[in-house]
Design a protein around this motif. Structure first.
Motif, PDB file in Angstrom:
ATOM      1  N   LEU A 226       0.825  -1.210   0.000  1.00 36.85           N
ATOM      2  CA  LEU A 226       0.000   0.000   0.000  1.00 36.85           C
ATOM      3  C   LEU A 226       0.859   1.261   0.000  1.00 36.85           C
ATOM      4  N   MET A 227       1.950   1.250   0.778  1.00 30.79           N
ATOM      5  CA  MET A 227       2.814   2.423   0.816  1.00 30.79           C
ATOM      6  C   MET A 227       3.469   2.666  -0.544  1.00 30.79           C
ATOM      7  N   LEU A 228       3.948   1.577  -1.185  1.00 26.65           N
ATOM      8  CA  LEU A 228       4.568   1.726  -2.489  1.00 26.65           C
ATOM      9  C   LEU A 228       3.549   2.215  -3.520  1.00 26.65           C
ATOM     10  N   PHE A 229       2.346   1.681  -3.465  1.00 29.23           N
ATOM     11  CA  PHE A 229       1.283   2.096  -4.370  1.00 29.23           C
ATOM     12  C   PHE A 229       0.958   3.581  -4.202  1.00 29.23           C
ATOM     13  N   ALA A 230       0.815   4.028  -2.942  1.00 26.86           N
ATOM     14  CA  ALA A 230       0.444   5.417  -2.678  1.00 26.86           C
ATOM     15  C   ALA A 230       1.545   6.388  -3.097  1.00 26.86           C
ATOM     16  N   VAL A 231       2.798   6.048  -2.805  1.00 25.24           N
ATOM     17  CA  VAL A 231       3.883   6.969  -3.128  1.00 25.24           C
ATOM     18  C   VAL A 231       4.134   7.020  -4.635  1.00 25.24           C
ATOM     19  N   VAL A 232       3.917   5.910  -5.342  1.00 25.81           N
ATOM     20  CA  VAL A 232       4.038   5.934  -6.805  1.00 25.81           C
ATOM     21  C   VAL A 232       3.022   6.896  -7.399  1.00 25.81           C
ATOM     22  N   LEU A 233       1.787   6.857  -6.894  1.00 26.52           N
ATOM     23  CA  LEU A 233       0.768   7.797  -7.376  1.00 26.52           C
ATOM     24  C   LEU A 233       1.144   9.235  -7.045  1.00 26.52           C
ATOM     25  N   ALA A 234       1.711   9.447  -5.840  1.00 27.92           N
ATOM     26  CA  ALA A 234       2.144  10.797  -5.475  1.00 27.92           C
ATOM     27  C   ALA A 234       3.266  11.274  -6.383  1.00 27.92           C
ATOM     28  N   ALA A 235       4.200  10.376  -6.716  1.00 26.93           N
ATOM     29  CA  ALA A 235       5.298  10.745  -7.618  1.00 26.93           C
ATOM     30  C   ALA A 235       4.778  11.094  -9.003  1.00 26.93           C
ATOM     31  N   VAL A 236       3.772  10.363  -9.464  1.00 25.27           N
ATOM     32  CA  VAL A 236       3.173  10.671 -10.768  1.00 25.27           C
ATOM     33  C   VAL A 236       2.542  12.059 -10.744  1.00 25.27           C
ATOM     34  N   ALA A 237       1.804  12.354  -9.666  1.00 22.05           N
ATOM     35  CA  ALA A 237       1.132  13.657  -9.567  1.00 22.05           C
ATOM     36  C   ALA A 237       2.133  14.809  -9.525  1.00 22.05           C
ATOM     37  N   LEU A 238       3.294  14.608  -8.903  1.00 19.33           N
ATOM     38  CA  LEU A 238       4.259  15.690  -8.748  1.00 19.33           C
ATOM     39  C   LEU A 238       5.204  15.834  -9.944  1.00 19.33           C
ATOM     40  N   LEU A 239       5.563  14.727 -10.579  1.00 21.85           N
ATOM     41  CA  LEU A 239       6.624  14.762 -11.578  1.00 21.85           C
ATOM     42  C   LEU A 239       6.156  14.571 -13.017  1.00 21.85           C
ATOM     43  N   ALA A 240       4.966  14.016 -13.217  1.00 22.70           N
ATOM     44  CA  ALA A 240       4.503  13.792 -14.589  1.00 22.70           C
ATOM     45  C   ALA A 240       4.115  15.109 -15.244  1.00 22.70           C
TER      46      ALA A 240
ATOM     47  N   THR B  46      -0.281  -2.671 -10.182  1.00 24.75           N
ATOM     48  CA  THR B  46       0.448  -3.810 -10.754  1.00 24.75           C
ATOM     49  C   THR B  46       1.916  -3.769 -10.360  1.00 24.75           C
ATOM     50  N   PHE B  47       2.515  -2.576 -10.423  1.00 21.69           N
ATOM     51  CA  PHE B  47       3.931  -2.430 -10.071  1.00 21.69           C
ATOM     52  C   PHE B  47       4.163  -2.797  -8.602  1.00 21.69           C
ATOM     53  N   ALA B  48       3.318  -2.290  -7.716  1.00 24.27           N
ATOM     54  CA  ALA B  48       3.473  -2.575  -6.285  1.00 24.27           C
ATOM     55  C   ALA B  48       3.300  -4.065  -6.015  1.00 24.27           C
ATOM     56  N   ALA B  49       2.302  -4.685  -6.642  1.00 24.09           N
ATOM     57  CA  ALA B  49       2.062  -6.108  -6.428  1.00 24.09           C
ATOM     58  C   ALA B  49       3.240  -6.942  -6.926  1.00 24.09           C
TER      59      ALA B  49
END
Length: 460
Positions: free
Chosen positions: A22-36, A52-55
């Motif tokens: 869950l932590m990896l999933f949430a931070v990946v989404l946060a990184a997308v929002a900030l850097l994409a 999928t990436f986190a799993a």
């Protein structure tokens, strides 16, 4: 503990896996929002891709043993485990980046940020698992009995791997059972149901073998179960906690009427397909190593390169197993079979190395493709030792109802065995595998074998 595909996993281990995912999933989404790039984010694609990436990452490292505690092991082994997870995860992460659709909208800095997060997560988890990991829910366990079995159960529950379980005490039963546990942990005799309610017990473990003559009230056990408390006997407890079927608490009726030990055609077909596909891939990947090993054996001790030996297979049928020769050519010049030990003086220098890395087992892939063996199963023994062990160890022949394996559950759970006592201990793990073997368990054993070899946690 929870049962997943016929295999028991500690509750706190599952909590760690879910938390990290869950932590990896949430931070990946946060990184997308900030850097994409603004306006280029398709959140439906990003959410599914991040999940999928986190799993993938968490499942991979769980299979590599990152979530297994490393208590009572050296810091070198703990470091090796974390290093192995990092080494495997980074290239796999790049591969997943290339396969996921969000890689088209994710800039390179985003991918670097996600990889740094993954590395930080793995390092943190590797360090945390050297110590006690707290669980969100700590089951309260009552042990019925005060004798040797109760003491053994308590020792297993208080091992580092099981420290998320709280033992509330031992409840004595009627009779003359000897007290072999700490007197301060023995509860006053009383109604089992009342003790369970007063101490808020979640699970009762019956560590009493003799249940006749009023020693143990079955009615009270039934009342507790109907009230929602889990009830376990010795056989079920050792299977769940240690991943073994204990010989000292095993009965033939349990083998006949209990779950598992089914060898239907579906299991056999799936296992054979798995052996052929994975065995062929492993053989192709290992070919350079096998050629180098053959050359080193010739340079040190000459021919022959391979060593063929009769072993006992499925149904007690003999077959010839193929291995790289790791011992001197005159290892058994007197013709009398001997147990192989971890520091056997008959082993050559190259033989010692290939044994440690299990390279000597690679030619057995030919046995797998030929159908004599499986990738995962009980290790095959020589007929001379099988005859001895069958006479001395009860239920030893049960392990022959499945094909022997190149590696096995006993090999990744127990050290090198070179005696009848070791054979009996390993048989308990073999019986667990025979009872519960599945594609999931076979895959887990293969990952565990890689981890044991690369981290040096196993002797053979």
């Amino acid at each position: 503990m929870l049962k997943v595909f016929s295999h028991y996993l500690p509750t706190h281990t599952l909590q760690q896996v879910l938390f990290d995912a869950l932590m990896l999933f949430a931070v990946v989404l946060a990184a997308v929002a900030l850097l994409a790039t603004p306006g280029s984010i398709d959140w439906a694609v990003c959410i599914s891709s991040a999940l999928t990436f986190a799993a993938c990452m968490i499942s991979l490292n769980a299979a590599m043993g990152l979530y297994r505690p490393v208590y009572q092991r050296s810091h070198r082994q703990a470091f090796a485990r974390v290093a192995l997870s990092l080494t495997v995860s980074i290239p796999v992460a790049y591969l997943v980046f290339g396969l996921l659709p969000w890689s088209e909208i994710a800039p390179h800095p985003l991918q670097i940020s996600v990889l740094l997060l993954l590395c930080f997560l793995l390092l943190t988890r590797g360090l945390v698992n050297q110590r006690q990991a707290s669980a969100l829910f700590v089951p309260r366990v009552l042990i019925v009995g005060t004798g040797r079995d109760a003491r053994m159960v308590h020792q297993d529950l208080t091992r580092p791997l099981q420290r998320s379980v709280e033992v509330v005490g031992f409840l004595p039963v009627s009779g003359n059972e000897k007290i072999e546990v700490e007197s301060g942990t023995v509860l006053p005799p009383g109604s089992l149901l009342e003790v369970v309610r007063n101490l808020r017990v979640d699970e009762v473990i019956v560590a009493v073998r003799e249940r006749r003559g009023g020693v143990l009230s079955l009615r009270e056990l039934l009342d507790c179960k109907l009230a929602g408390t889990r009830i376990l006997d010795l056989s079920t407890f050792f299977e769940r906690v240690q991943g073994q079927v204990r010989l000292d608490s095993l009965r033939a009726s349990w083998l006949i009427y209990g779950d598992g030990f089914r060898q239907g055609w579906t299991r056999t077909f799936v296992k054979r397909c798995f052996d052929v596909v994975v065995g062929s891939a492993l053989l192709l990947a290992a070919l350079p190593v096998m050629l180098l090993t053959a050359l080193l054996i010739i340079l040190e001790d000459g021919a022959p390169i391979f060593y063929a030996q009769e072993r006992v297979g499925r149904g007690g049928r003999p077959f010839r197993v193929i291995k790289f020769r790791s011992m001197r050519r005159d290892a058994e010049k007197d013709g009398k079979p001997r147990w192989a030990t971890s520091n056997d003086d008959r082993v050559t220098r190259i033989g010692r190395l290939i044994r440690k890395l299990r390279i000597d087992e690679l030619p057995q892939l030919f046995n797998v493709l030929r159908g004599d063996m499986s990738l995962v199963g009980p290790r095959p023994e020589r007929p001379y030792f099988v005859d001895q062990l069958t006479q001395q160890i009860p239920f030893y022949a049960v392990r022959h109802c499945v094909k022997p394996g190149v590696t096995g559950w006993a090999q990744v759970r127990y050290q090198y065995g070179a005696s009848v006592d070791d054979a009996a201990e390993k048989l308990q793990y073999d019986l667990y595998y025979v009872k519960n073997h599945s594609l999931i368990l076979d895959t887990l054993v293969l990952f565990e074998t890689v981890r044991v070899v690369l981290t040096g946690e196993g002797a053979h």
